[in-house]
Design a protein around this motif. Structure first.
Motif, PDB file in Angstrom:
ATOM      1  N   ILE A  45       0.915  -1.271   0.009  1.00 54.40           N
ATOM      2  CA  ILE A  45      -0.012  -0.146   0.170  1.00 54.40           C
ATOM      3  C   ILE A  45       0.773   1.175  -0.054  1.00 54.40           C
ATOM      4  O   ILE A  45       0.531   2.242  -0.638  1.00 54.40           O
ATOM      5  N   ASP A  46       1.831   1.226   0.841  1.00 58.09           N
ATOM      6  CA  ASP A  46       2.701   2.153   0.843  1.00 58.09           C
ATOM      7  C   ASP A  46       3.566   2.455  -0.440  1.00 58.09           C
ATOM      8  O   ASP A  46       3.608   3.831  -0.841  1.00 58.09           O
ATOM      9  N   ALA A  47       3.861   1.463  -1.172  1.00 56.96           N
ATOM     10  CA  ALA A  47       4.617   1.715  -2.444  1.00 56.96           C
ATOM     11  C   ALA A  47       3.684   2.047  -3.424  1.00 56.96           C
ATOM     12  O   ALA A  47       3.821   2.988  -4.352  1.00 56.96           O
ATOM     13  N   ALA A  48       2.260   1.718  -3.371  1.00 57.19           N
ATOM     14  CA  ALA A  48       1.401   2.148  -4.386  1.00 57.19           C
ATOM     15  C   ALA A  48       0.819   3.564  -4.515  1.00 57.19           C
ATOM     16  O   ALA A  48       0.820   4.330  -5.341  1.00 57.19           O
ATOM     17  N   PHE A  49       1.129   4.276  -3.040  1.00 56.04           N
ATOM     18  CA  PHE A  49       0.572   5.574  -2.922  1.00 56.04           C
ATOM     19  C   PHE A  49       1.781   6.474  -2.707  1.00 56.04           C
ATOM     20  O   PHE A  49       1.804   7.973  -2.776  1.00 56.04           O
ATOM     21  N   ALA A  52       6.513   8.783  -7.418  1.00 61.85           N
ATOM     22  CA  ALA A  52       7.587   7.925  -7.808  1.00 61.85           C
ATOM     23  C   ALA A  52       8.888   8.665  -7.800  1.00 61.85           C
ATOM     24  O   ALA A  52       8.948   9.773  -7.829  1.00 61.85           O
ATOM     25  N   PRO A  53      10.046   8.148  -7.619  1.00 61.98           N
ATOM     26  CA  PRO A  53      11.489   8.751  -7.518  1.00 61.98           C
ATOM     27  C   PRO A  53      11.593   9.560  -8.711  1.00 61.98           C
ATOM     28  O   PRO A  53      11.645   8.890  -9.533  1.00 61.98           O
ATOM     29  N   THR A  54      12.161  10.863  -8.388  1.00 55.55           N
ATOM     30  CA  THR A  54      12.629  11.647  -9.465  1.00 55.55           C
ATOM     31  C   THR A  54      14.238  10.949  -9.789  1.00 55.55           C
ATOM     32  O   THR A  54      14.849  10.644  -9.029  1.00 55.55           O
ATOM     33  N   PRO A  55      14.438  11.036 -11.318  1.00 54.54           N
ATOM     34  CA  PRO A  55      15.774  10.707 -11.653  1.00 54.54           C
ATOM     35  C   PRO A  55      16.921  11.841 -10.924  1.00 54.54           C
ATOM     36  O   PRO A  55      16.633  12.740 -10.869  1.00 54.54           O
ATOM     37  N   ASP A  56      17.961  10.975 -10.253  1.00 51.03           N
ATOM     38  CA  ASP A  56      18.941  11.560 -10.003  1.00 51.03           C
ATOM     39  C   ASP A  56      20.118  11.860 -10.710  1.00 51.03           C
ATOM     40  O   ASP A  56      20.849  10.567 -11.181  1.00 51.03           O
ATOM     41  N   LEU A  57      20.517  13.004 -11.308  1.00 53.02           N
ATOM     42  CA  LEU A  57      21.482  13.093 -12.190  1.00 53.02           C
ATOM     43  C   LEU A  57      22.923  13.016 -11.808  1.00 53.02           C
ATOM     44  O   LEU A  57      23.902  12.422 -12.506  1.00 53.02           O
ATOM     45  N   ARG A  58      22.967  12.686 -10.509  1.00 50.87           N
ATOM     46  CA  ARG A  58      24.415  12.390  -9.889  1.00 50.87           C
ATOM     47  C   ARG A  58      24.691  10.965 -10.312  1.00 50.87           C
ATOM     48  O   ARG A  58      25.986  10.476 -10.292  1.00 50.87           O
TER      49      ARG A  58
END
Length: 94
Positions: A45-49, A52-58
């Motif tokens: 449930i936590d993963a569903a809500f 989404a992680p933002t891409p990390d340019l590093r």
């Protein structure tokens, strides 16, 4: 126990209408199993809500120091020059 029954155990444990012990007795399973199903459902449930992680340019190849032209690109970025200007500068130095 099939997947549908496991899901029912998890939902019952998450709703809190019955205790873990009551659910374990009704389903003829252990309290450990019921708590495990509850934990799995909570993670899902936590993963569903979660956003989404933002891409990390590093962590891209450019910044990580990988790739065929990394050194040249890095030097151009530091110098603030274009590819052609950097190439002309490099040949003028040699």
């Amino acid at each position: 126990m099939n997947a549908e029954q496991k899901k029912s155990v998890a939902v019952a444990a998450l709703t809190g209408t019955k205790t873990v012990t009551q659910i374990a007795i009704e389903t003829k399973s252990s309290r450990k199993f019921v708590r495990g199903q509850k934990a799995k459902a909570a993670v899902a449930i936590d993963a569903a809500f979660d956003p989404a992680p933002t891409p990390d340019l590093r962590h891209s190849h450019f910044f990580a120091g990988h790739g065929p032209n990394f050194g040249t690109v890095q030097k151009r970025c530091v110098l603030g020059t274009s590819r052609r200007a950097y190439a002309n500068r490099k040949t003028a130095i040699n």
